[in-house]
Write a protein that holds these residues in place. Structure first.
Motif, PDB file in Angstrom:
ATOM      1  N   GLN A 209       0.793  -1.189   0.050  1.00 38.40           N
ATOM      2  CA  GLN A 209      -0.052   0.020   0.152  1.00 38.40           C
ATOM      3  C   GLN A 209       0.897   1.291   0.169  1.00 38.40           C
ATOM      4  O   GLN A 209       0.648   2.289  -0.633  1.00 38.40           O
ATOM      5  CB  GLN A 209      -1.151   0.000   1.106  1.00 38.40           C
ATOM      6  N   ALA A 220      -7.660  10.297  -3.529  1.00 38.92           N
ATOM      7  CA  ALA A 220      -8.274   9.297  -2.977  1.00 38.92           C
ATOM      8  C   ALA A 220      -7.731   7.891  -2.747  1.00 38.92           C
ATOM      9  O   ALA A 220      -8.035   7.213  -1.717  1.00 38.92           O
ATOM     10  CB  ALA A 220      -9.661   9.064  -4.072  1.00 38.92           C
ATOM     11  N   ARG A 224      -7.404   5.985   0.678  1.00 36.57           N
ATOM     12  CA  ARG A 224      -7.675   4.554   1.020  1.00 36.57           C
ATOM     13  C   ARG A 224      -6.695   3.862   1.230  1.00 36.57           C
ATOM     14  O   ARG A 224      -6.634   2.751   2.118  1.00 36.57           O
ATOM     15  CB  ARG A 224      -8.389   4.126  -0.312  1.00 36.57           C
ATOM     16  N   GLU A 227      -5.953   4.267   4.822  1.00 39.31           N
ATOM     17  CA  GLU A 227      -6.942   3.561   5.665  1.00 39.31           C
ATOM     18  C   GLU A 227      -6.859   2.171   5.816  1.00 39.31           C
ATOM     19  O   GLU A 227      -6.805   1.527   7.106  1.00 39.31           O
ATOM     20  CB  GLU A 227      -8.159   3.723   5.062  1.00 39.31           C
ATOM     21  N   ALA A 276      -7.857  -4.412  -1.192  1.00 37.38           N
ATOM     22  CA  ALA A 276      -7.418  -2.911  -1.288  1.00 37.38           C
ATOM     23  C   ALA A 276      -5.738  -2.960  -1.600  1.00 37.38           C
ATOM     24  O   ALA A 276      -5.464  -1.784  -1.915  1.00 37.38           O
ATOM     25  CB  ALA A 276      -7.794  -2.388   0.333  1.00 37.38           C
TER      26      ALA A 276
END
Length: 419
Positions: A209, A220, A224, A227, A276
């Protein structure tokens, strides 16, 4: 020369001699009380004394604490190489009492033999050295003393061997101790796997990530990604806390709250984390809720978690196909992902290798996937499957149709543990 005279002069030899003489003294006291030594033949004295000694020693052996007292004394005076070879626990079974009785009788017999030998040897030496031919025997005195010393050395070693055999842990105690050691080892290995799977998964997702957020300018997407990193880190901290509670063996570990482990019902959240991270996940879980035992559910979650972690690490962005089903009384887990080709993701978006060249996510192709066979994660999966009575297999599989090959992890576990 030190090897020849060292053992007879060692302090341990005389500590063992003291232990031997205690048994002889016991026999002597009994002999003086009954049958006595006056107006009786030697054979009658010996027979009655031996019989009375044996009866008294057997009666003493019936007392549970006698075994403990003998064990403590043997540890102090016989000086074993390892103290645990001689138990200091009271008798718990009739087998312990029988072995204690055998030890007491054997100790008195051996001690009496050594005691009488020393008396006869001292008397013979006195007669020879005070007689008219004393000068002729004097040169042999050192050899006789050395021989007597080695006799005491071997008598003490024989007494020690008897103590280890008769006062040592019983077969049941040895089996219980071995089972306890094996249980502790398995528990440590399980906790190590828990940490490896949980923390390894969290770090893999976090690295992916963070790398993607650095390369992509979409705010955005960055939000994310942060998060997901936060949620993954929180889950890893919870797993770490559960493991530490078990290691510390605190009361909190006994109430089942702090040590609650994730099960197969928590797999959707795991799949969301993988999605994700940029890897599409197609999951088919055909297991009704509450069907699996707690241990099987927990271990299945960890196995799938490790499979997902490996896919994210070695084939970032590639689709994952996960199937979990019950067939013929067995739980079948299958985790497959396409082998990376040219660093392209399923969505066709070019993604740079995470960590630069040579990192966990760098490189590609079958060669990189093949390195998984020696990893700790796959080894842990095989260990989990074996402990549950199942089997695990992992490797590259190339389909008949054209396209990239797959890396497939297959695990089969029995629903009844031990079957």
């Amino acid at each position: 020369m030190p090897r020849l005279v060292g053992p007879p002069l060692a302090g341990v030899t005389y500590a063992r001699l003291l232990h031997l003489l205690v048994g002889w003294i016991f026999a002597g006291i009994v002999l003086m009380i009954y049958p006595g030594t006056e107006q009786r033949s030697l054979d009658e004295i010996l027979m009655k004394s031996i019989a009375l000694d044996a009866v008294l020693l057997v009666l003493v052996a019936l007392i549970p604490a006698a075994r403990r007292a003998e064990g403590v004394q043997a540890r102090l005076l016989l000086v074993p190489d390892r103290e645990e070879d001689i138990a200091t626990e009271p008798s718990r079974t009739w087998a312990d009492r029988r072995r204690t009785a055998g030890w007491l009788v054997g100790r008195v017999v051996l001690g009496s033999s050594v005691g009488f030998t020393l008396v006869f040897a001292a008397a013979a030496a006195y007669d020879r050295l005070t007689g008219p031919d004393a000068l002729g025997y004097l040169p042999f005195a050192p050899l006789a003393a050395l021989g007597l010393g080695w006799f005491l050395v071997y008598a003490g070693r024989l007494q020690l061997a008897m103590a280890v055999r008769l006062l040592g842990p019983s077969p049941a105690e040895r089996l219980a101790e071995a089972e306890l050691r094996a249980e502790r080892l398995l528990e440590r290995n399980r906790l190590a796997r828990e940490l490896h799977d949980s923390i390894g998964h969290a770090l893999t997702v976090t690295v992916l990530q963070a790398g993607a957020a650095r390369e992509v300018g979409d705010q955005a997407f960055v939000a994310r990604a942060l998060e997901v990193i936060e949620e993954t880190g929180r889950q890893a901290m919870e797993d770490l806390e559960r493991t530490l509670v078990l290691l510390r063996e605190t009361p909190a570990g006994a109430n089942g709250v702090a040590t609650e482990q994730p099960g197969i019902d928590q797999l959707p959240a795991l799949f969301d984390t993988a999605r994700a991270a940029g890897s599409p996940v197609e999951a088919h879980v055909e297991v009704p809720p509450g069907t699996l035992p707690g241990v099987l559910s927990r271990e299945s979650y960890r196995i799938v978690q490790e499979g997902v972690t490996n896919a994210l690490k070695y084939a970032p962005g590639e689709p994952l196909d996960i199937r979990i089903a019950l067939r013929d009384g067995r739980l079948e887990l299958r985790c497959a992902n396409r082998l990376p080709g040219g660093g392209r993701s399923a969505a066709g978006v070019a993604r740079p290798p995470v960590g630069g060249g040579g990192g966990a996510g760098s490189g590609g192709g079958v060669g990189r996937g093949a390195t998984r066979k020696g990893g700790k994660g796959l080894r842990g999966i095989r260990e989990r499957a074996t402990l549950l009575g199942g089997e695990a297999a992992a490797g590259a599989a190339v389909p008949l149709e054209e396209g990239n090959g797959e890396w497939v992890l297959t695990v089969r576990l029995p629903l009844r543990l031990g079957s």
